[in-house]
Write an enzyme that holds these catalytic residues in place. Sequence first.
Site, PDB file in Angstrom:
ATOM      1  N   GLY A  42      51.541  39.904  57.235  1.00 34.67           N
ATOM      2  CA  GLY A  42      50.187  40.410  57.459  1.00 34.67           C
ATOM      3  C   GLY A  42      49.635  40.098  58.848  1.00 34.67           C
ATOM      4  O   GLY A  42      48.469  40.340  59.128  1.00 34.67           O
ATOM      5  N   HIS A  74      49.176  49.425  47.690  1.00 27.27           N
ATOM      6  CA  HIS A  74      50.477  48.962  48.170  1.00 27.27           C
ATOM      7  C   HIS A  74      51.431  49.060  46.985  1.00 27.27           C
ATOM      8  O   HIS A  74      51.320  48.304  46.022  1.00 27.27           O
ATOM      9  CB  HIS A  74      50.386  47.527  48.685  1.00 27.27           C
ATOM     10  CG  HIS A  74      51.710  46.967  49.120  1.00 27.27           C
ATOM     11  ND1 HIS A  74      51.984  46.606  50.416  1.00 27.27           N
ATOM     12  CD2 HIS A  74      52.845  46.722  48.413  1.00 27.27           C
ATOM     13  CE1 HIS A  74      53.236  46.168  50.490  1.00 27.27           C
ATOM     14  NE2 HIS A  74      53.775  46.226  49.280  1.00 27.27           N
ATOM     15  N   LYS A  77      49.686  39.676  50.064  1.00 26.69           N
ATOM     16  CA  LYS A  77      49.628  39.796  48.598  1.00 26.69           C
ATOM     17  C   LYS A  77      49.266  38.468  47.931  1.00 26.69           C
ATOM     18  O   LYS A  77      49.750  37.423  48.359  1.00 26.69           O
ATOM     19  CB  LYS A  77      51.003  40.224  48.084  1.00 26.69           C
ATOM     20  CG  LYS A  77      51.526  41.484  48.743  1.00 26.69           C
ATOM     21  CD  LYS A  77      53.041  41.546  48.645  1.00 26.69           C
ATOM     22  CE  LYS A  77      53.581  42.671  49.497  1.00 26.69           C
ATOM     23  NZ  LYS A  77      55.016  42.560  49.739  1.00 26.69           N
ATOM     24  N   ASN A 137      61.691  45.460  53.473  1.00 23.04           N
ATOM     25  CA  ASN A 137      62.004  44.042  53.533  1.00 23.04           C
ATOM     26  C   ASN A 137      63.441  43.851  53.047  1.00 23.04           C
ATOM     27  O   ASN A 137      63.763  44.143  51.903  1.00 23.04           O
ATOM     28  CB  ASN A 137      61.017  43.238  52.678  1.00 23.04           C
ATOM     29  CG  ASN A 137      59.630  43.221  53.309  1.00 23.04           C
ATOM     30  OD1 ASN A 137      59.508  43.161  54.535  1.00 23.04           O
ATOM     31  ND2 ASN A 137      58.604  43.287  52.512  1.00 23.04           N
ATOM     32  N   ARG A 179      65.430  41.560  52.072  1.00 26.11           N
ATOM     33  CA  ARG A 179      65.607  40.219  51.522  1.00 26.11           C
ATOM     34  C   ARG A 179      65.023  40.167  50.115  1.00 26.11           C
ATOM     35  O   ARG A 179      64.461  41.152  49.639  1.00 26.11           O
ATOM     36  CB  ARG A 179      64.859  39.205  52.390  1.00 26.11           C
ATOM     37  CG  ARG A 179      63.393  39.601  52.541  1.00 26.11           C
ATOM     38  CD  ARG A 179      62.551  38.547  53.191  1.00 26.11           C
ATOM     39  NE  ARG A 179      61.287  39.080  53.664  1.00 26.11           N
ATOM     40  CZ  ARG A 179      60.203  39.231  52.944  1.00 26.11           C
ATOM     41  NH1 ARG A 179      60.205  38.915  51.669  1.00 26.11           N
ATOM     42  NH2 ARG A 179      59.092  39.732  53.461  1.00 26.11           N
TER      43      ARG A 179
END
Length: 503
Positions: free
Chosen positions: A164, A207, A236, A289, A291
């Site tokens: 963020g 989101h 989040k 992402n 991962r």
Amino acid sequence: MIKKVLVANRGEIAMRIFRTCRVMEIPTVAIYTHVDRAALHVRYAEEAYCISEDESDTSYLKPDLILEIAKKTGAAIHPGYGFLSENAVFARRCEEEGVIFIGPSADIIAKMGIKTEARKIMQDAGVPIVPGTKEPVADAEEAKKVAKEVGYPIMLKALAGGGGKGMRLVRKEEEVDAAFRMSRSEAGNSFGNDAIYIEKYIENPHHIEVQVLGDKYGNVIHLYERECSIQRRNQKVIEETPSPFVKPETRKKILEVAVQACKKIGYYSAGTLEFMMDKDQHFYFLEMNTRLQVEHPVTEECTGVDLVRDMILVASGSPLPYKQEEIEFRGAAIECRIYAEDPENNFMPSPGIIRVREAPEGRNVRLDSAAYAGFEVSLHYDPMIAKLCTWGRNRESAISNMKRALREYKILGIKTTIPFHLRVLQNKTFLKGNYDTTFIDAKFDIEELKRRKNSDPTVAIIAAALKHFEGEKEAAARATTVPLVGESLWKYYGKLQMAVNNY
Ligand code: ADP
Ligand code: ADP
Ligand code: MG
């Protein structure tokens, strides 16, 4: 092929990965810094190596040392999230130096780590992207030009962004200069890369992200979506699956698009495609992402899949153990990120020693944590100390279970965000499931927590209870036939408990 696993991380995620290793009967290796010498992950692993040079050295970013330990112990490396997990140079070194990296290829990590590259790749793979630039913008003047084409409001975003950080919402031209400066300096400080690009700001977005899992033979499946719109400052704090917002036909589309794109780019291991979805259910790729993500437990609870296990299998060259049709999605799950922060005091960090810890237990509760009574939460690391996840047959039941679990969860010695979560879970908009990413920062009354603190009815209830007990004692003394701790007294105590809990 993988005989040992070294987790290049700390905290709950190190524990999360070690636990699966234990299930798979794979020995484990922990690394730790001096301040973490008493951490749970150090005790849990079969082997543990200190990576601090001296007492003040708190860094887990030690690629050379970590590779050396992996080679010495014969371990594959799981990077967890954060730290080296999206560091392409590190993943490449693993590949070159014969250490198995439990994640996707270094090549994919490199491309997805640069958001403008990721945008190009995804657009080429047929995924709609958020309108904006696919190259960095040189300066504020260029940003203004682009903004005129895209239309305000816009987001200035860091090419190398994460967590963020480095993004700024700009509503009109006069704000561009200052916002550009701030974005650039925050990006430079956080990522060592101050390049900025532009996205159109999607108003009141959701989101929505899609969990994918692929192997090295071109098989890719999805594990459905997660709704992550409960955010504070673009980060989040509560996640759930399935999304209460996404309609069945949109879900079908977004899942299909995600899987197709991953097949096209040859993605393997676990990964997440993040999207912004507007009120009309149009969705746009945000980032990938590469991962394991913080919020992966909700997906695991509803699909029964162990993502860490499958990452290990894929890394050792096995094909995916299931086909898409074999994935059964059941019920609903929700996760609350518990931070060592004071929600009554503007979420100020609250480090210190955990004096008391009573963890929630029982049906449909999953707690991923590395905290214990006596453990010191240090300012040097991420303030997230635990993730509480509950499952239910449907959303309502998952939420009821979460409220019960949060009320059972006692952490003393430091402040935590547990009271904040309880308030959100009682909020009407949240309960209806029609919240978007602006909900907490713009529409949720955080001040209410403070007001409640000042007129805390718990204190009044306890005072009343004490009075009552005194009275009972007196009555007992007067008439010895009245039992001191009789059934009625317990019933009364039960009612008090309920009153305190329901507060
Ligand atoms: P994103 O919001 O970018 O999708 P996640 O929600 O999965 O990412 O959170 C990843 C973030 O967690 C990292 O960027 C980092 O700030 C934080 N983090 C990294 N390592 C740890 C850790 N060991 N324990 C808790 N949090 C961590
Ligand atoms: P990070 O890498 O820091 O996780 P993301 O690109 O994933 O950054 O964005 C994080 C959050 O910031 C999103 O979930 C959303 O709340 C907000 N955000 C980012 N880009 C936009 C956009 N173009 N429009 C609206 N909100 C955005
Ligand atoms: Mg993100």
